[in-house]
Design a protein around this motif. Sequence first.
Motif, PDB file in Angstrom:
ATOM      1  N   UNK A  97      -1.834  13.292 -11.542  1.00 48.36           N
ATOM      2  CA  UNK A  97      -1.433  13.189 -10.142  1.00 48.36           C
ATOM      3  C   UNK A  97      -0.651  14.432  -9.784  1.00 48.36           C
ATOM      4  N   UNK A  98      -1.078  15.132  -8.715  1.00 48.14           N
ATOM      5  CA  UNK A  98      -0.371  16.351  -8.320  1.00 48.14           C
ATOM      6  C   UNK A  98      -0.329  16.472  -6.805  1.00 48.14           C
TER       7      UNK A  98
ATOM      8  N   UNK B 292       0.841  -1.200   0.000  1.00 49.20           N
ATOM      9  CA  UNK B 292       0.000   0.000   0.000  1.00 49.20           C
ATOM     10  C   UNK B 292       0.871   1.243   0.000  1.00 49.20           C
ATOM     11  N   UNK B 293       0.639   2.128  -0.983  1.00 44.19           N
ATOM     12  CA  UNK B 293       1.402   3.363  -1.110  1.00 44.19           C
ATOM     13  C   UNK B 293       0.586   4.598  -0.740  1.00 44.19           C
TER      14      UNK B 293
ATOM     15  N   UNK C 248       4.679  12.606  -3.469  1.00 41.50           N
ATOM     16  CA  UNK C 248       4.062  12.494  -4.784  1.00 41.50           C
ATOM     17  C   UNK C 248       5.056  12.004  -5.828  1.00 41.50           C
ATOM     18  N   UNK C 249       6.306  12.463  -5.757  1.00 39.93           N
ATOM     19  CA  UNK C 249       7.313  12.056  -6.753  1.00 39.93           C
ATOM     20  C   UNK C 249       7.466  10.538  -6.783  1.00 39.93           C
ATOM     21  N   UNK C 250       7.480   9.901  -5.628  1.00 41.93           N
ATOM     22  CA  UNK C 250       7.609   8.443  -5.573  1.00 41.93           C
ATOM     23  C   UNK C 250       6.355   7.768  -6.133  1.00 41.93           C
ATOM     24  N   UNK C 251       5.203   8.351  -5.893  1.00 41.71           N
ATOM     25  CA  UNK C 251       3.949   7.784  -6.388  1.00 41.71           C
ATOM     26  C   UNK C 251       3.841   7.888  -7.907  1.00 41.71           C
TER      27      UNK C 251
ATOM     28  N   UNK D 298      -0.798   9.890   1.589  1.00 39.88           N
ATOM     29  CA  UNK D 298       0.385   9.175   1.103  1.00 39.88           C
ATOM     30  C   UNK D 298       1.089   8.457   2.250  1.00 39.88           C
ATOM     31  N   UNK D 299       1.582   7.253   1.974  1.00 40.90           N
ATOM     32  CA  UNK D 299       2.312   6.480   2.969  1.00 40.90           C
ATOM     33  C   UNK D 299       3.782   6.320   2.617  1.00 40.90           C
ATOM     34  N   UNK D 300       4.215   6.896   1.531  1.00 36.65           N
ATOM     35  CA  UNK D 300       5.597   6.729   1.071  1.00 36.65           C
ATOM     36  C   UNK D 300       6.384   8.017   1.124  1.00 36.65           C
TER      37      UNK D 300
END
Length: 165
Positions: free
Chosen positions: A53-54, A7-8, A30-33, A25-27
């Motif tokens: 996605x922003x 889960x991200x 946004x850049x990683x997602x 977000x769990x990571x």
Amino acid sequence: MRDRPVTLAAITGAHGVTGEVRLKLFGEGVAALKRYRAFNDSGDGSGLTVVKLKDDGKGGAIARFAEVPDRTAAEKLRGTALTVRRSEMPALPDDEYYHADLIGLPAVSTEGETLGECVAVENFGAGDVIEIRKADGKKFMVPMKLEAVPEWTDERIVIEAGWVE
């Protein structure tokens, strides 16, 4: 490596009237997602395909998925976890780990004693802490630091005997 879903993010609700959703977000942000174009792909076409996605400027994100045409559909997704398969995630250096890689691993002491299974990885602000459930159901926690956990592999976690409760 076990290829289970990781889960991200999670959908927290609708954003606007055109089908956008707010994400928790769990990571690593946004850049990683943005590495991923689809989530929750179980091979049956029921996944969510990213259109936009922003960053929301508040530590979360705003997303638009091809499968979500309006606010009503977006509201129905509230609480949905966004997952990717572990094999889709980038490789890490030897001294780093994903929480998902530790959960479910057997734990043993440096003296070879079977301790139990890692059931959670928490972070209360001072670094990661792993939670181990013993065979009798009791749990104990150990900081994920070299002095307490000198070794971990895809097969087990080794805990320094002095840290075992």
